[in-house]
Design a protein around this motif. Structure first.
Motif, short mmCIF file in Angstrom:
data_model
loop_
_atom_site.label_atom_id
_atom_site.label_comp_id
_atom_site.label_asym_id
_atom_site.label_seq_id
_atom_site.Cartn_x
_atom_site.Cartn_y
_atom_site.Cartn_z
N ILE A 1 13.01 18.85 -3.13
CA ILE A 1 12.13 17.69 -3.06
C ILE A 1 10.84 18.10 -3.76
N ILE A 2 10.43 17.36 -4.77
CA ILE A 2 9.21 17.68 -5.51
C ILE A 2 8.01 17.27 -4.68
N GLU A 3 7.15 18.25 -4.38
CA GLU A 3 5.92 17.97 -3.64
C GLU A 3 4.75 17.77 -4.59
N PHE B 1 8.14 11.03 -10.46
CA PHE B 1 8.06 11.98 -11.55
C PHE B 1 9.17 11.69 -12.55
N ASP B 2 9.03 12.21 -13.74
CA ASP B 2 9.99 12.00 -14.81
C ASP B 2 10.55 13.34 -15.26
N ASN C 1 16.00 9.26 -6.37
CA ASN C 1 15.06 8.56 -5.49
C ASN C 1 14.27 9.53 -4.63
N ASN C 2 13.07 9.15 -4.30
CA ASN C 2 12.18 9.92 -3.43
C ASN C 2 11.88 11.30 -3.98
N ASN C 3 11.83 11.42 -5.32
CA ASN C 3 11.44 12.65 -6.01
C ASN C 3 12.33 13.84 -5.66
N ALA D 1 0.83 -1.20 0.00
CA ALA D 1 0.00 0.00 0.00
C ALA D 1 0.86 1.25 0.00
N VAL D 2 1.93 1.25 0.77
CA VAL D 2 2.81 2.42 0.83
C VAL D 2 3.49 2.63 -0.51
N SER D 3 4.00 1.57 -1.13
CA SER D 3 4.68 1.72 -2.40
C SER D 3 3.71 2.04 -3.52
N ALA D 4 2.47 1.63 -3.44
CA ALA D 4 1.48 1.96 -4.46
C ALA D 4 1.13 3.44 -4.42
N ASN D 5 1.19 4.06 -3.23
CA ASN D 5 0.86 5.47 -3.10
C ASN D 5 2.05 6.38 -3.40
N ALA D 6 3.26 5.85 -3.50
CA ALA D 6 4.43 6.67 -3.78
C ALA D 6 4.36 7.16 -5.22
N GLN D 7 4.44 8.47 -5.38
CA GLN D 7 4.36 9.06 -6.71
C GLN D 7 5.76 9.37 -7.19
#
Length: 187
Positions: A116-118, A21-22, A100-102, A13-19
């Protein structure tokens, strides 16, 4: 067994919600008003233009990278021990990338900015520094893409069969199309 199943579901669930970006989502010109950025004594950046390109390094070879430039970057420099505020009309960006981690890294010859991209949408970029200061940029998409499409449809009273062939005289029962509407003919 239940503990392991619960832990697996929680991690999923946590990894599915991680967004994520490219870099391609960042291509374009991003404008801000009054960016007050403490590192490197930057006091203002009018806009940041990011794109895909080439730059030449001091080793005289070209490198393919994500590149761009800062427009009207104002920074406090130290010249012989004294502070001097200087505005650079166009300052080259050598590379930018998302790790990693945007985490957005903008590499310039004398500095690297880390954010950090929000949030990242087609028109909004919200970032924060590692010390928690948040900044917003907007993207003007007016010069790219189609703005509006107008279509006029001519009136066609012709009748067509389901194969798209124009039918002059209807002689058999069946389904026909006229003025974009389905017509069922039973005799």
């Amino acid at each position: 067994m239940r503990k392991y199943l619960f832990l697996l579901l929680l991690v999923s669930a946590v990894s599915a919600n991680a967004q994520t970006f490219d870099e391609a989502d960042l291509i374009g010109t991003w404008t801000t008003t009054g960016l007050a950025y403490a590192p490197y004594k930057i006091t203002n950046i009018e806009s940041i233009t990011l794109g895909d390109g080439w730059y030449e390094s001091e080793k005289a070879y070209k490198k393919s990278c994500w590149s761009g430039f800062f427009k009207n970057l104002t920074r406090v420099n130290y010249n012989n021990g004294e502070e001097e505020t200087r505005t650079y009309e166009k300052e080259q960006i050598n590379d930018f990338f998302i790790s990693n981690n945007n985490k957005l890294h903008i590499v310039q010859e004398s500095m690297t900015l880390h954010f950090i991209i929000e949030e990242l949408t087609a028109t909004t970029l919200k970032v924060k520094t590692y010390d928690g200061q948040s900044y917003s940029f907007t993207k003007d998409n007016s010069g790219s893409g189609v703005q509006s499409v107008s279509m006029t449809r001519s009136i066609d009273d012709s009748t067509y069969n389901l194969n798209g062939q124009k039918v002059e005289n209807i002689t058999a029962d069946g389904i026909y199309i006229q003025n974009g509407q389905k017509k069922i003919l039973k005799r």
